[in-house]
Each structure stands twice: as C-alpha cells, then as structure tokens.
Design a protein around this motif. Structure first.
Motif, PDB file in Angstrom:
ATOM      1  N   ASN A 183     -85.936-116.969  68.620  1.00  0.00           N
ATOM      2  CA  ASN A 183     -86.361-118.027  67.715  1.00  0.00           C
ATOM      3  C   ASN A 183     -86.573-117.416  66.337  1.00  0.00           C
ATOM      4  OD1 ASN A 183     -86.940-120.875  68.852  1.00  0.00           O
ATOM      5  ND2 ASN A 183     -87.447-119.481  70.543  1.00  0.00           N
ATOM      6  N   GLU A 184     -87.269-118.132  65.495  1.00  0.00           N
ATOM      7  CA  GLU A 184     -87.518-117.579  64.160  1.00  0.00           C
ATOM      8  C   GLU A 184     -89.008-117.432  63.913  1.00  0.00           C
ATOM      9  OE1 GLU A 184     -85.290-120.194  61.644  1.00  0.00           O
ATOM     10  OE2 GLU A 184     -83.461-119.698  62.731  1.00  0.00           O
ATOM     11  N   LEU A 185     -89.689-117.017  64.937  1.00  0.00           N
ATOM     12  CA  LEU A 185     -91.150-116.949  64.881  1.00  0.00           C
ATOM     13  C   LEU A 185     -91.612-115.672  64.186  1.00  0.00           C
ATOM     14  CD1 LEU A 185     -91.570-118.064  68.560  1.00  0.00           C
ATOM     15  CD2 LEU A 185     -92.295-119.398  66.581  1.00  0.00           C
ATOM     16  N   GLU A 186     -92.567-115.844  63.283  1.00  0.00           N
ATOM     17  CA  GLU A 186     -93.098-114.674  62.573  1.00  0.00           C
ATOM     18  C   GLU A 186     -94.497-114.331  63.047  1.00  0.00           C
ATOM     19  OE1 GLU A 186     -92.756-115.128  58.375  1.00  0.00           O
ATOM     20  OE2 GLU A 186     -90.568-115.204  58.473  1.00  0.00           O
ATOM     21  N   ASN A 187     -95.186-115.344  63.581  1.00  0.00           N
ATOM     22  CA  ASN A 187     -96.556-115.108  64.063  1.00  0.00           C
ATOM     23  C   ASN A 187     -96.568-115.085  65.580  1.00  0.00           C
ATOM     24  OD1 ASN A 187     -97.549-115.119  61.439  1.00  0.00           O
ATOM     25  ND2 ASN A 187     -97.571-117.357  61.432  1.00  0.00           N
ATOM     26  N   LEU A 188     -97.172-114.071  66.089  1.00  0.00           N
ATOM     27  CA  LEU A 188     -97.212-113.895  67.542  1.00  0.00           C
ATOM     28  C   LEU A 188     -98.314-114.772  68.133  1.00  0.00           C
ATOM     29  CD1 LEU A 188     -96.399-112.291  70.112  1.00  0.00           C
ATOM     30  CD2 LEU A 188     -98.017-110.545  69.426  1.00  0.00           C
ATOM     31  N   LEU A 189     -97.923-115.621  69.092  1.00  0.00           N
ATOM     32  CA  LEU A 189     -98.854-116.480  69.833  1.00  0.00           C
ATOM     33  C   LEU A 189     -99.856-117.174  68.896  1.00  0.00           C
ATOM     34  CD1 LEU A 189     -99.518-114.153  72.900  1.00  0.00           C
ATOM     35  CD2 LEU A 189     -97.838-115.945  72.686  1.00  0.00           C
ATOM     36  N   ASP A 190     -99.342-117.977  67.984  1.00  0.00           N
ATOM     37  CA  ASP A 190    -100.184-118.617  66.974  1.00  0.00           C
ATOM     38  C   ASP A 190    -100.678-119.979  67.444  1.00  0.00           C
ATOM     39  OD1 ASP A 190     -97.719-119.768  67.004  1.00  0.00           O
ATOM     40  OD2 ASP A 190     -97.607-120.131  64.847  1.00  0.00           O
ATOM     41  N   PHE A 191    -101.145-120.057  68.651  1.00  0.00           N
ATOM     42  CA  PHE A 191    -101.668-121.326  69.162  1.00  0.00           C
ATOM     43  C   PHE A 191    -102.913-121.042  69.988  1.00  0.00           C
ATOM     44  CE2 PHE A 191     -98.426-119.662  71.946  1.00  0.00           C
ATOM     45  CZ  PHE A 191     -98.987-119.733  73.204  1.00  0.00           C
ATOM     46  N   LYS A 192    -103.631-122.116  70.295  1.00  0.00           N
ATOM     47  CA  LYS A 192    -104.874-121.957  71.059  1.00  0.00           C
ATOM     48  C   LYS A 192    -104.541-121.411  72.443  1.00  0.00           C
ATOM     49  CE  LYS A 192    -108.864-124.635  72.461  1.00  0.00           C
ATOM     50  NZ  LYS A 192    -108.800-125.540  73.575  1.00  0.00           N
ATOM     51  N   ALA A 193    -105.248-120.398  72.823  1.00  0.00           N
ATOM     52  CA  ALA A 193    -104.874-119.694  74.055  1.00  0.00           C
ATOM     53  C   ALA A 193    -105.065-120.562  75.280  1.00  0.00           C
ATOM     54  CB  ALA A 193    -105.719-118.442  74.181  1.00  0.00           C
TER      55      ALA A 193
ATOM     56  N   PRO B  85    -101.343-109.630  66.010  1.00  0.00           N
ATOM     57  CA  PRO B  85    -102.735-110.048  65.775  1.00  0.00           C
ATOM     58  C   PRO B  85    -103.612-109.612  66.947  1.00  0.00           C
ATOM     59  CG  PRO B  85    -101.442-111.867  66.599  1.00  0.00           C
ATOM     60  CD  PRO B  85    -100.515-110.699  66.537  1.00  0.00           C
ATOM     61  N   ASP B  86    -104.903-109.834  66.812  1.00  0.00           N
ATOM     62  CA  ASP B  86    -105.802-109.511  67.919  1.00  0.00           C
ATOM     63  C   ASP B  86    -105.589-110.544  69.028  1.00  0.00           C
ATOM     64  OD1 ASP B  86    -107.733-108.755  69.609  1.00  0.00           O
ATOM     65  OD2 ASP B  86    -109.373-108.758  68.156  1.00  0.00           O
ATOM     66  N   LEU B  87    -105.192-110.074  70.191  1.00  0.00           N
ATOM     67  CA  LEU B  87    -104.828-111.007  71.258  1.00  0.00           C
ATOM     68  C   LEU B  87    -105.939-111.164  72.292  1.00  0.00           C
ATOM     69  CD1 LEU B  87    -101.122-109.863  71.815  1.00  0.00           C
ATOM     70  CD2 LEU B  87    -101.903-111.860  70.582  1.00  0.00           C
TER      71      LEU B  87
ATOM     72  N   GLU C  78    -101.104-102.741  67.919  1.00  0.00           N
ATOM     73  CA  GLU C  78    -102.526-103.079  67.754  1.00  0.00           C
ATOM     74  C   GLU C  78    -102.797-104.424  68.403  1.00  0.00           C
ATOM     75  OE1 GLU C  78    -103.319-103.461  63.527  1.00  0.00           O
ATOM     76  OE2 GLU C  78    -101.322-104.250  63.217  1.00  0.00           O
ATOM     77  N   GLY C  79    -104.058-104.739  68.494  1.00  0.00           N
ATOM     78  CA  GLY C  79    -104.461-106.059  68.968  1.00  0.00           C
ATOM     79  C   GLY C  79    -104.370-106.270  70.468  1.00  0.00           C
ATOM     80  N   ILE C  80    -103.975-105.247  71.218  1.00  0.00           N
ATOM     81  CA  ILE C  80    -103.829-105.456  72.670  1.00  0.00           C
ATOM     82  C   ILE C  80    -104.891-104.692  73.454  1.00  0.00           C
ATOM     83  CG2 ILE C  80    -101.351-105.947  72.676  1.00  0.00           C
ATOM     84  CD1 ILE C  80    -100.915-102.997  73.365  1.00  0.00           C
ATOM     85  N   GLU C  81    -105.841-104.134  72.728  1.00  0.00           N
ATOM     86  CA  GLU C  81    -106.832-103.270  73.376  1.00  0.00           C
ATOM     87  C   GLU C  81    -107.608-103.993  74.470  1.00  0.00           C
ATOM     88  OE1 GLU C  81    -106.400-103.703  70.206  1.00  0.00           O
ATOM     89  OE2 GLU C  81    -106.544-101.867  69.032  1.00  0.00           O
TER      90      GLU C  81
END
Ligand SMILES: Nc1ncnc2c1ncn2[C@@H]1O[C@H](COP(=O)(O)OP(=O)(O)OP(=O)(O)O)[C@@H](O)[C@H]1O
Length: 880
Positions: free
Chosen positions: A181-191, A209-211, A231-234
C-alpha cells in the motif's frame, strides 16, 4: 482496472443476519471491552493446546468469559484456512463496480461480495462473517469498513491506502494484511484488543512509533519499508516473529529481552549490534531460534554467543573475517544450520574444518549437509612448534629455579590468591602493540600496564620502568637465577622477561594486567596456568606493517639500535654464508673494527669495509661490502675513528683531525697522516688514476678503502658483483649527477638518513660545496641501497613471523581470545575493552579466609550448647 458497474439486487439471508447483528452490536456500547483484560504473561510450560498459545489455559478461559468460541488471542500462522468454514456468497469478479467504487472508495456492496467465514458472535449468540479479503481493489478509502465490528481477519494488501484510521472500529481484528500500500504511518488506528498478526510490508514507513497499545502482536512483518531505527517494540512481550528485512537499519537495538523466536533483518546496512551488557543485546533473546542477517556489514559472530536456543543462523554476505568468531558459536548446542557464505572468513583455509570441528551439532553448513565423512576428513594440523618452544623455555626456568635458591614470595603455590587477570597483546615486531597497550591502559582505569625486563638498549622515546626495565646482561642473568622471572624469551638477540613482581600490580590495585610480548612469553604464562587472555595484535594489511617496520627500524637503526637488525637470525645466517664463501680470502676487518657489544655475532663484523664514517649525533656508520652493514653509537660499535685504518673516509669527525688530500680535494681521516698533506692512499690512488681506471679515482672521492679492500680493487671483474657495482656506479660522474637530482625527490626511505646527514656538520672541503653535496648523495644512495638489501632480509623474517602467527591463529582456534588490528585503533580499543569487561566479570575474586567464629552454623551450635548449660541468658543479660 476497469470494471463494469452493476447493481446487485439479490438479497442474502446470511448477510442480512450479519447486518442485524451489526445493528444490535452497535447499539450496545462497548460490548466486550469491560470484560477483556490484558492477561498477565505466563511462561509457556508446553501444556498449552496450540503451538502459538502463550497463556495458561485457565487464564485464557477466565479472560475470555463470554467470548464463546472466539478464542480471541489464539494465533495461528494459517488463520481461517479456506477449506475450513469458508462460506463465500459471491465471486467478487461478478460484481459490476460503480464509478465511486472504481475510484477506490469501499462500499458495503463490495464488502458483502468479499466477506466470508461465518462464526458465532460473542455474547449475543448471533452469527457474523469474520473474514474480509479485499486485496488488489485499488482502494483508497475504507471508511465503510467501520460498521463491521466483528471482522477478525482483514486483507487489504495491494491497494492504495494511505491511512488505516477506520480500522479503529474493529475491536476483534486479529489478522491484518496491508502489504503493498502507500502507508507511511505504522498502525495508525486505535488498537484492537487482540491484534496478533500484521503484515505491513512494502509500504513507506520511516519511523516506528511506540506500539505499546498493540501489546498482543505476535507476528510483525515490516520488510521493504524505509525504517532507519528499530524502536517502539520494547513492550511487545508476545512478539515472536519480527521481519525488518530490506529497510535502512544500521544498528540492531531495542530488542533486548523480547520473546522473539524469529528475527529477520536481511538486506539492511547493519554494522553494529547492541553489545551485551547490563541485560541488553541480542544475547538476551533467550527464545530466539532463527536469525537472518544476510547482506549486512556485520563483522563478528560474538553477538550470538548467548543465544542458546538458536537453531538457524543465516549471516551470509557480511564481513566476518576471523575464525575466532566460529569459536564464539561453540556453546550453541541447538545450532543446526549456519550460513556464512560470501564472508571473508570463507577464504581462510581452515574455515570449513573449523566449523566441522567446533560446531558439533551442525546439520547444514552454507546450504550443504554436514556429513560424518566431512567431519572426519576435516583437516587439523596443530602447530606444535610454538608450544614446544614455550615448554622448553618454561622447563629451563624450572630447572634454574631448582638449581638456585628460588625466591619464595606470595606467588609461590599454594598461594592465597588466584592468578591475577592478565590480558596479553602478542604480535610480531613493529606491530605497534605497545602503543595500543599504552592507550588502552590510559583510557581504562581498571587496566594496568605490566612492564617487562629487557637487555636491549633504550630508545630515545622510551622511559625506563615505563616501557621496559632496561637491564644489562649480568643483571638479567642475576634476576633469572634468582627465580624472578615467570617468562624468559629471546627476540632478535635480546632477552625479555616478565618478573613475578609485576603481578603485585594487579593484586594490590585489583586491576587487570596488560602485557605486550611475543607469543612464546604468552604461551609460557599459559603453561603456568595464569590463564592470560592472549590477543593477537597486528596491523590489518601487510603493507602497513611493512611501512611501519621500515619507519621504526630505520630510525632506530640510525639512532642506536641497528644491532636489532644485525642480530636478526636471517641476517646472521646470511653473514655466516658470506663468511664461508669468502673463507681464505684476504678480506678481514676484524682488526679494523670490533664491537664492544658481546651480543653481536662476530660474523657480522667480518666484512666491514667499503664505506664507513662517523656522523655526528648518529654514531658510527659502517657499510659492509656485502649486503650487510652495521651502525651504532660509537661507544658500542667500532673503535675511535683515529684507530681506524688509514684511508677510511670520514664524513664528519669532530674528534679526529680532518685532512684534505691535495690531489683529490677530499677530506679524510687518517691518524697516521693527519699532519701530512697527502695520504698514502692518495698516493696510491694517484698511481691508480694515472694508470688504469678513472673511476677508481672517483671511488676514492666518495669512499676510501682500507687495506684489505685493495684485493678486490685490483681486477675489473670484481666490479661485476652487483653490490660492488653499486659502489662503482655511485661514484661515476654521471651517476653522481643523477643521484643528486633523484635525491631531491627522495622517497621516505631516504629521509631518515638524509635528515641525519643534513644535520651533520661537515668539515670537508668548504670551498667545494658541490663535491660535498655529491659525497652526501653518493653515500646516502649507496647506504640506502645496502640498507634496503639488508632490511629486506629483516622484513622478510618479520613477515614470516606474521604469517606464522596468523596460521597458528587459524589452526588453533581459541588460542587467541581475539585479533585486534592495530591500524584500526578505535575498533581495537573497543575489542580490548570488551575483553577487559569479560575478564573482570569472570575473574574469581579471592574470598576472605574462612572465619569459623562468623560461621552461622558454628554460632548456632555454640549458642545451643551455651543454652543447654544455661549460660546463654547470662551472656545476653551481661550484654544488656
Ligand atoms: N616480555 C617479553 N617477553 C618476550 N618477548 C617480548 C617481551 N616484550 C617484548 N617482547 C618482544 O620483543 C620484540 C621487540 O620489542 P620492542 O618493544 O622492542 O619492539 P616492537 O615489538 O617492534 O614494538 P611494537 O610492536 O610496539 O611496535 C617484539 O617482538 C616483542 O614481541
């Protein structure tokens, strides 16, 4: 893609049911959230039903009360298999799309034609479709998806999406495919509550981002993005599969202590992996089974030392070059498959054998099966020579100890403390190990330099007691006989020893000792069970090493240390060969020059003729007629110039008289003729000049010969000797001119000598400066050529030594703890620091002596006894 639009009028019961469910569900505010809690992580004891399950079953049941059959947090690599439970009402290709749909706007019609897998909805006991596959529909807007709360499986790959915001309304989403796809933001929705699988490959994500809200992720595929930093997967405690291949990552970091089983980071730009220490690094991934780091710039395998469950390591096309790295993998008993293709290490002759021998559990190496036959056939040729030499030296020391009164000190076994931690830099001469050792000790307060004793002379830049303890032969012998030395060895004619006293530095200061020695000393320490961490230190490229050697030893040579070169075994061999070949000839200069140094081989003095001179500040130069020369400080080598035979050419002589021959206008020194206007030689040379070869007269210009040399001056054929030819040539007029010109652009090997020469005060013929210049140039050039010849032998010897050490390293893996390249200082210091840390960590710190009175068992026993006899109360009451 063009599709015909056509309105679908067919109604479908199941579908209607589904919408009914949706309507009901949407009326209930937050139908599930209040009941679903993030479960606590429990160790998988293997009793769980499915492989991917990570919760204990009782927790699972408790958490999912009311979720019916949904088993929300179950993870399977193959969710909703098509053959099982797939109920697809329509074939999407039959649907005629309208303009809006063709423009990428998702409609309910499209959803209705793509949805499948009917399942019971939690709580409401209704049924709903849970799988939606919308791949390759050119979608740009998926707002319509919001109503389908019960979707668990969503495939939106191969579309043109730029955001996934509408997915925030799918609380039960577990499997998400949004690749291409053309997604630039990773998982940019309510979890969602239990999102476990995400395929986000082939998008344009730059930053992770912080996931932490996506805590339930088990599988995260982020390959073919533009990520620069991990980052963000800690906080993803359940993450087991992470794919970051084909990104722009340079450092492997922030993955410590994850429960990853598969880590794929191939085709990035990784040259650094977070180092182990304080619970960080790749070694903290205790569950890791597969690592793929192909096509990166990783130079070591030591990072994987602690990955005890590792089964497959693919690290092809990297920069692993040292066989010690293979040794780092020896404790990985589950390692079944290793791929190190296209690494420099593969070019090393013992690479395969080393893998076969060290990695006993390997089934597959570089894609080939490891058979028993291959293992048996693997070549192993241990180099026993070094060990043997060290053993002999050690034996000698022990014998000496037995024969003389040994020094009884704290070190004598049994002693109170274990051997101090030692790091030992071993390497061939001129490898600048000393410099590295000094810098390392300066930067690391926990390291202290150990100083060896030596019989060699001190250089100008060296400090006694800091670089070495400079002692003479007698003192060295004395110390040796009194058992002061742990090691003794000889290097190029000088003796070196490490004294027991040096150990005190480590024990009293509680530090790690750092020595720089040759290998035999290192092996001797090993034989004494001192367990030194031996590090092979040498410049990476042979060329650099050669340059350093030339630089160092030419300077040393000019200053004072030529004896080092002269005593190089190869040179002594050569001189001896010359000695034999000229036996019986009249050539003998024993009488002309004798060394006061008893270490020097007499053979090296025997062919002292051709050129000799005394350069102020530099000492006394003698160029041998055959590829051999000596040079040194006047007190050590050679007699006073006025003791030299008549006719010796004197370049500079502040002590003896400088006379000038009226015939040839060249200064000379001749004790016997200092007051005469014309020396005997000049008379002789005049005779020669008048009679035969003019150049012979020139010879006298640049070089005057001692008597013994007359023998080879007599015949023309003698000049055919290449070296004599050089001398001959060097004094011909045209050659002089040539030399003068070429010297102006003199290369580096000229410089040391030139600088000395230029400093020298010449009192030759001040009126004839051109001649004076010529003399310099001639002497320089001749000297240089001879020097080069001689140095060549020395350099070859050192290069042999270098080669031997490298072979030894290849053949005896583990002998050297590491190899450091002294021309890559930062890396070398970093590696040494790691070894230092390791050494400190693993050093057994001496415990205090056992104190019986402090022993709790003893105390208890005494108390009991005292109590028994009624004394304890008295004791206590007294105390109070
Ligand atoms: N304690 C020791 N025991 C045995 N050999 C030693 C000891 N100390 C030094 N040596 C060896 O003596 C030789 C000469 O050492 P020296 O320090 O004079 O020069 P170098 O080795 O060229 O120095 P560098 O490697 O720092 O350039 C080297 O081969 C070195 O390994």
């Amino acid at each position: 893609m063009s599709r015909k639009c056509e309105k679908d009028t067919q109604s479908n019961n199941s579908l209607l049911n589904y919408f009914a469910v949706l309507d009901n569900a949407s009326q209930i505010s937050s139908p599930i959230p209040s009941q679903i809690k993030i479960p606590e992580l429990l160790e998988d004891d293997g009793s769980s039903e499915s492989e991917g399950e990570m919760f204990k079953s009782d927790t699972h049941v408790r958490v999912l009360e009311g979720a019916g059959d949904w088993k929300a947090h179950r993870f399977s690599e193959e969710p909703f298999p098509t053959r099982k439970g797939e109920v697809r009402m329509r074939n999407f290709n039959d649907l005629k799309l309208n303009d809006e749909e063709l423009n990428g706007v998702l409609s309910q019609r499209m959803i209705a034609w793509s949805i499948s897998n009917l399942q019971r909805v939690p709580e409401l006991n209704f049924y709903a479709y849970v799988k939606l596959s919308l791949e390759a529909k050119e979608l740009t807007d998926i707002t319509a998806i919001k109503k389908y709360h019960f979707i668990q499986y969503l495939d939106l790959s191969f579309n043109k999406l730029t955001t996934l915001q509408p997915l925030g309304d799918l609380p039960f989403l577990q499997y998400l495919y949004v690749s291409h796809n053309e997604l630039e933001n990773l998982l940019d929705f309510k979890a969602p509550f239990y999102l476990t699988y995400v395929n986000f490959s082939y998008n344009h994500v730059k930053k992770m981002p912080d996931l932490k809200d996506f805590w339930s992720l088990v599988h995260l595929d982020l390959c073919f993005n533009e990520i620069e930093k991990i980052e963000g997967i800690e906080s993803l405690r359940f993450l087991s599969h992470l794919d970051l291949s084909h990104n722009k990552i340079q450092v492997v970091e922030n993955i410590s202590n994850l429960r990853l089983q598969t880590l794929l980071i191939r085709s990035n730009m990784i040259d650094t992996i977070e180092e182990e220490g304080k619970g960080v690094g790749i070694s903290t991934l205790h569950l890791i089974r597969t690592i793929d780091l192909t096509y990166n710039n990783i130079s070591s395998l030591r990072y994987f030392e602690g990955c005890y469950n590792l089964e497959t390591l693919i690290i092809a096309a990297n920069k692993i070059s040292s066989l010690t790295d293979i040794y780092c993998l020896r404790s990985l008993i589950h390692l079944r498959s290793l791929d190190i293709r296209d690494n420099p290490i593969c070019c090393l002759p013992y690479c395969m054998s080393m893998c076969y021998r060290t990695l006993e559990h390997l089934h597959e190496l570089n894609g080939d099966e490891v058979t028993a036959k291959k293992r048996v056939m693997s070549k192993f040729t241990p180099n026993v020579e070094y060990t043997l030499r060290a053993r002999l030296d050690r034996m000698e020391l022990l014998l000496l100890e037995q024969m003389n009164q040994p020094m009884i000190g704290a070190h004598v076994v049994p002693c109170d403390f274990p051997p101090p931690p030692i790091i030992l830099l071993a390497g061939p001469p001129g490898s600048r190990k000393k410099e590295i050792a000094f810098e390392f000790a300066m930067k690391n307060p926990k390291a202290v330099l150990g100083v060896s004793h030596t019989t060699r002379q001190r250089n100008a830049e060296e400090v006694d007691g800091r670089h070495y303890y400079f002692v003479d032969e007698n003192k060295f012998d004395y110390l040796l006989k009194h058992g002061e030395f742990m090691t003794v060895s000889e290097s190029y004619g000088f003796r070196y020893g490490i004294s027991f006293r040096e150990l005190a530095k480590a024990t009293t200061e509680n530090k790690v000792l750092v020595f720089y020695t040759d290998l035999s000393a290192a092996l001797m320490l090993k034989l004494m069970n001192m367990c030194p961490k031996i590090v092979l230190a040498l410049p990476k490229r042979e060329k650099t090493h050669l340059n350093w050697l030339k630089e160092k030893y030419i300077y040393q040579f000019i200053n004072r240390d030529l004896v080092l070169i002269r005593n190089c075994p190869a040179c002594v061999r050569e001189v001896k060969a010359v000695e034999l070949s000229t036996e019986g000839s009249t050539v003998s200069s024993e009488s002309t020059i004798a060394s006061t140094d008893q270490n020097t081989s007499p053979a090296s003095h025997d062919y002292l003729h051709s050129i000799s001179g005394y350069i102020e500040g530099a000492g006394f130069i003698c160029l041998h007629s055959r590829n051999c020369f000596t040079m040194g400080q006047k007190p050590s080598y050679g007699k006073e110039l006025n003791e030299m035979p008549a006719g010796k050419f004197d370049i500079v002589n502040k002590e003896s008289h400088v006379s000038q021959c009226k015939t040839c206008c060249i200064g000379y020194t001749d004790a016997s003729t200092e007051t005469t206007e014309r020396c005997d030689k000049c008379v002789q040379c005049d005779t020669l000049a008048g009679s035969s070869v003019n150049s012979k007269r020139d010879v006298h210009k640049g070089i005057s010969f001692n008597n013994s040399l007359d023998s080879f001056e007599k015949t023309e054929s003698d000049w055919s000797d290449p070296l004599q030819d050089v001398i001959h040539k060097s004094v011909s007029d045209s050659y002089l001119l040539q030399v003068t010109n070429s010297s102006k652009s003199a290369n580096i090997t000229h410089r040391p000598l030139l600088s000395v020469l230029s400093k020298a005060q010449v009192h030759v013929n001040e009126t004839d400066s051109a001649k004076q210049e010529t003399i310099y140039m001639t002497a320089t050039e001749t000297f240089d050529m001879l020097q080069q010849e001689h140095l060549k032998v020395f350099l070859e010897d050192v290069m042999d030594n270098r080669q031997q050490l490298l072979e030894l390293h290849n053949e005896n893996i583990g002998l050297f703890r590491d190899v450091i390249f002294t021309d890559e200082i930062d890396d070398a210091l970093r590696r040494l620091k790691n070894i230092l840390k390791y050494t400190i960590k693993n050093h057994i710190i001496s415990k205090e002596d056992f104190n019986i009175k402090e022993d709790p068992v003893y105390k208890k026993m005494i108390d009991k006894k005292l109590k028994k006899i009624g004394m304890l109360q008295n004791v206590h009451s007294k105390k109070n």
